[in-house]
Design a protein around this motif. Structure first.
Motif, PDB file in Angstrom:
ATOM      1  N   CYS A 289     -45.008  17.528  -6.079  1.00  0.00           N
ATOM      2  CA  CYS A 289     -44.272  18.733  -6.473  1.00  0.00           C
ATOM      3  C   CYS A 289     -44.802  20.015  -5.852  1.00  0.00           C
ATOM      4  CB  CYS A 289     -44.308  18.844  -7.985  1.00  0.00           C
ATOM      5  SG  CYS A 289     -44.031  17.266  -8.789  1.00  0.00           S
TER       6      CYS A 289
ATOM      7  N   SER B 198     -41.024  16.783 -13.612  1.00  0.00           N
ATOM      8  CA  SER B 198     -41.207  17.505 -12.361  1.00  0.00           C
ATOM      9  C   SER B 198     -42.359  18.494 -12.544  1.00  0.00           C
ATOM     10  CB  SER B 198     -39.929  18.266 -12.011  1.00  0.00           C
ATOM     11  OG  SER B 198     -40.091  18.942 -10.795  1.00  0.00           O
TER      12      SER B 198
ATOM     13  N   TYR C 155     -35.794  11.591  -9.501  1.00  0.00           N
ATOM     14  CA  TYR C 155     -36.300  12.750 -10.224  1.00  0.00           C
ATOM     15  C   TYR C 155     -37.808  12.654 -10.332  1.00  0.00           C
ATOM     16  CZ  TYR C 155     -31.455  13.765 -10.769  1.00  0.00           C
ATOM     17  OH  TYR C 155     -30.144  14.029 -10.487  1.00  0.00           O
ATOM     18  N   CYS C 156     -38.413  13.134  -9.280  1.00  0.00           N
ATOM     19  CA  CYS C 156     -39.837  13.373  -9.152  1.00  0.00           C
ATOM     20  C   CYS C 156     -40.615  12.219  -8.540  1.00  0.00           C
ATOM     21  CB  CYS C 156     -40.477  13.781 -10.474  1.00  0.00           C
ATOM     22  SG  CYS C 156     -42.020  14.619 -10.149  1.00  0.00           S
ATOM     23  N   LEU C 157     -41.299  12.551  -7.462  1.00  0.00           N
ATOM     24  CA  LEU C 157     -42.211  11.622  -6.800  1.00  0.00           C
ATOM     25  C   LEU C 157     -43.663  12.057  -6.996  1.00  0.00           C
ATOM     26  CD1 LEU C 157     -40.154  11.258  -3.487  1.00  0.00           C
ATOM     27  CD2 LEU C 157     -40.383   9.532  -5.288  1.00  0.00           C
TER      28      LEU C 157
ATOM     29  N   GLU D 207     -41.951   4.958  -9.246  1.00  0.00           N
ATOM     30  CA  GLU D 207     -41.962   5.964  -8.172  1.00  0.00           C
ATOM     31  C   GLU D 207     -43.370   6.224  -7.656  1.00  0.00           C
ATOM     32  OE1 GLU D 207     -40.540   6.150 -11.077  1.00  0.00           O
ATOM     33  OE2 GLU D 207     -38.499   6.893 -10.963  1.00  0.00           O
TER      34      GLU D 207
ATOM     35  N   CYS E 288     -36.090  13.554  -3.619  1.00  0.00           N
ATOM     36  CA  CYS E 288     -36.333  14.176  -4.928  1.00  0.00           C
ATOM     37  C   CYS E 288     -35.439  15.400  -5.110  1.00  0.00           C
ATOM     38  CB  CYS E 288     -37.795  14.563  -5.094  1.00  0.00           C
ATOM     39  SG  CYS E 288     -38.065  15.361  -6.687  1.00  0.00           S
TER      40      CYS E 288
ATOM     41  N   CYS F  90     -38.820  20.438  -6.439  1.00  0.00           N
ATOM     42  CA  CYS F  90     -38.264  20.326  -5.088  1.00  0.00           C
ATOM     43  C   CYS F  90     -37.064  21.261  -4.928  1.00  0.00           C
ATOM     44  CB  CYS F  90     -37.913  18.876  -4.758  1.00  0.00           C
ATOM     45  SG  CYS F  90     -39.392  17.909  -4.312  1.00  0.00           S
TER      46      CYS F  90
ATOM     47  N   LYS G 122     -35.062   7.793  -0.904  1.00  0.00           N
ATOM     48  CA  LYS G 122     -35.037   8.422  -2.225  1.00  0.00           C
ATOM     49  C   LYS G 122     -35.481   9.868  -2.067  1.00  0.00           C
ATOM     50  CE  LYS G 122     -35.556   4.287  -4.956  1.00  0.00           C
ATOM     51  NZ  LYS G 122     -36.332   3.527  -5.933  1.00  0.00           N
TER      52      LYS G 122
ATOM     53  N   GLY H  79     -43.171  19.779  -1.767  1.00  0.00           N
ATOM     54  CA  GLY H  79     -41.788  19.374  -1.542  1.00  0.00           C
ATOM     55  C   GLY H  79     -41.120  20.217  -0.490  1.00  0.00           C
TER      56      GLY H  79
END
Lengths: 484, 136
Positions: free
Chosen positions: B108, A170, B103-105, A209, B74, B79, B72, B111
């Protein structure tokens, strides 16, 4: 009139396609380019170098008739002007899949130089640059390449270049921006690595993703194939496993297996993909290489501090006013990045802490914001740079919940091979649930400390090994959130 | 729609072909069926257990059909810092979509973020997420 609008995933997610259609309907020529990395301004529209953003479709007519308020010339914006963009030199300026734009902006200069000087001199140049692995471990790239180059091989056998594009942390998006904005640069870097170590086959392992990055890389690999011959690249797609960002797990995944971590030794440099000598480098490491070859190792090493040479594409994210990509020489302080460049929180509330280095990175409070961005300085402060993502949190964050989440994330993503990570993370969630409920807080916090020690020293890879960083830093810096 | 046989033929001879095959099967059928696993195992000279082990390891692969649209959302740190957890109760009220945590696109800085198919959405608030769930 020509409107340049990014087609990077952030721009698309913020509505760039609708804005582009509105410009086309109004008779403007639309060119889709890479993103400048000023994400709070997306969709950003560039008209003759002057920027407008964030733009909505109903503002198009006022932009075209000159009555809309601009941000001025984009290159003069402090967020851009204060950067040292080497890897992101083309960001915002070129069309991602245009070979013409790439060649016109110094593209392939590094590969041409590499072909002229040969393997030994390429490796010497990369060693002289001081380039360290940008994925997080910070291992000197030139030394890794030399190890693979020096591994003897029969003439019929195979070495590989593997690009780790499983950017799962992240607050990180620099790999995605390279792949979506400047894919030929990554291809050029891989081809140079291939020349250096004697590999003619490369794989780019991209997380699922990132569908836009996958599409752009596949297209770029196809159109540039004749230019990098005899080196051949194949794009492979991950399947939603965070742990596959760990290099040995990634190699198993590429081989079609469960993404379980391998014990080291043997190092992938000696026995990597399909048991063959393999360079595994992060996107940003390989993407830095064309510049280094074109301009020389010393020119790159002139940036940075101590043993952290060159520039780092820092990703500023989370609850921050001015989020985006900020490439800068090592040595800048955390406070400058968060407050001066990032502009503090987006919510307008005080910054409570930042997490640097993704879900396995430490939480750092503002009283440590004088920390310089440097691998060794961060290590000395029990923190890590990782892939250089910074998540900003305001004062509403509950650090007990964040510490619990670190354990939960580890439990969800653990590959299951080693016990400290597989069981420790689940036990960690259970113990935090008790702490949050106010049960036996002191003894449960002692238990968390013991558990973290076991995970840190007993896990096979960084997933279990580094989960203690966010957990213990949250407890250390914010005891009041843990009933202390 | 490609059949399993088409997909296997397309990847014949490819090194480490299992993940690309599984991606194509899921894209074509929507999930990885028991029958598909048996055919893939036979074609790649693997045991069914080995194929099952791979299918069950990766979050992307599903072993049963899902007819609802999938969003989906995040739920990772960046986020969370931008308020995604406050949106989670909304999800539970909508049964026509299936909302999965991701968990994470890589979005960031803008978001809360979500993905439907290959389309990405940022700066989600209650209104935008509700609209997304209604039209997905």
């Amino acid at each position: 009139m020509k409107a340049r609008i990014s087609d990077d995933a952030v721009a698309l997610a913020c509505g760039a396609d609708a804005v582009a259609e509105a410009f086309e309907r109004a008779g403007a020529v639309v060119e889709r380019v890479s993103s400048w990395g000023m994400h709070w301004l997306e969709p950003l529209v560039d008209i003759g170098g002057v920027g407008y953003g964030p733009v909505t479709p109903d503002q198009v007519s006022s932009i075209l008739d000159g009555s809309a308020k601009s941000i001025g010339p984009i290159v003069d914006h402090p967020f851009i002007a204060m950067q040292s963009r080497l890897t992101f030199a083309r960001a915002g300026r070129t069309r991602a899949l245009s070979l013409e734009d790439y060649a016109a902006t110094g593209g392939w200069d590094g590969l041409t130089k590499a072909r002229a000087i040969g393997a030994d001199a390429i490796i010497d140049t990369v060693i002289a640059s001081g380039l360290r692995g940008r994925g997080g471990a910070g291992f000197p790239a030139g030394i890794k390449w030399k190890t693979v180059a020096d591994t003897p091989l029969s003439p019929t056998d195979q070495k590989y270049i593997v690009c780790n594009a499983d950017e799962g942390d992240s607050a990180t998006f620099a790999d995605r921006m390279v792949m979506e904005g400047d894919p030929f640069m990554l291809i050029e870097g891989m081809a140079i690595a291939g020349l250096a170590v004697g590999a003619d086959k490369g794989f780019i392992y991209i997380r699922s993703e990132y569908p836009h990055a996958i599409a752009k890389m596949q297209a770029a690999v196809k159109t540039s194939a004749p230019l990098i011959m005899p080196f051949v690249i194949e794009v492979r797609v991950g399947a939603g496993a965070y742990v596959c960002g760990e290099e040995t797990s990634l190699l198993n995944s590429l081989e079609g297996k469960r993404g379980e971590v391998r014990a080291k030794p043997p190092l992938p440099a000696l026995e990597g993909l399909f048991g063959k000598p393999t360079v595994v480098n992060n996107v940003l490491t390989l993407a830095a290489v064309p510049w280094i070859l074109a301009h020389g190792g010393e020119a790159y090493a002139a940036y940075g501090m101590g043993r952290s040479k060159g520039t780092m594409p820092v990703q500023i994210a989370g609850n921050v006013k001015h989020g985006g990509l900020f490439e800068v020489a090592f040595g800048i302080t955390l406070g400058e990045l968060v407050n001066d460049i990032g502009g503090g929180t987006d919510s307008g509330r005080p910054v409570r802490c930042v997490q640097v280095g993704g879900p396995l990175g430490a939480y750092i409070p503002p009283d440590q914001f004088d920390l310089p961005f440097d691998y060794e300085a961060f290590a000395a402060a029990d923190a890590l740079i990782g892939h250089a993502g910074i998540t900003v949190f305001d004062d509403t964050v509950d650090m007990a919940q964040m510490a619990r989440f670190a354990m939960e994330f580890c439990a969800v993503e653990s590959c299951g091979k080693c016990t400290p990570c597989r069981l420790g993370s689940t036990r960690g969630v259970e113990v935090f649930d008790q702490i949050i409920a106010g049960k036996d807080v002191d003894s449960n916090l002692t238990l968390i400390g013991d558990l973290c020690e076991t995970m840190q020293f007993g896990s096979l890879c960084a997933l279990g090994g580094f989960t203690p960083y966010p957990v213990m830093s949250a407890i250390r810096h914010f005891p009041e959130d843990f009933g202390q | 729609v490609s059949t399993i046989a088409d997909i296997l033929a397309e990847h014949a001879g490819k090194a480490g072909a299992l993940l690309p095959i599984l991606h194509d099967v899921q894209k074509s059928l929507g999930y990885i069926s028991e029958d598909a696993m048996r055919d893939i195992a036979q074609a790649l000279n693997l045991t069914r257990a080995e194929v099952y082990g791979v299918v069950s390891f990766y979050h992307d692969f599903r072993k049963e059909a899902e007819n609802r649209p999938i969003i989906k959302l995040c739920r990772a740190e960046a986020c969370k810092a931008r308020g995604v957890e406050a949106l989670v109760p909304l999800i539970e009220r909508h049964s026509r979509v299936k909302v999965e945590a991701v968990y994470c696109l890589g979005l960031c800085s803008v978001g809360p973020a979500a993905m439907v198919g290959d389309d990405v959405y940022a700066r989600l608030d209650a209104e935008r997420l509700t609209a997304l769930m209604e039209r997905a």
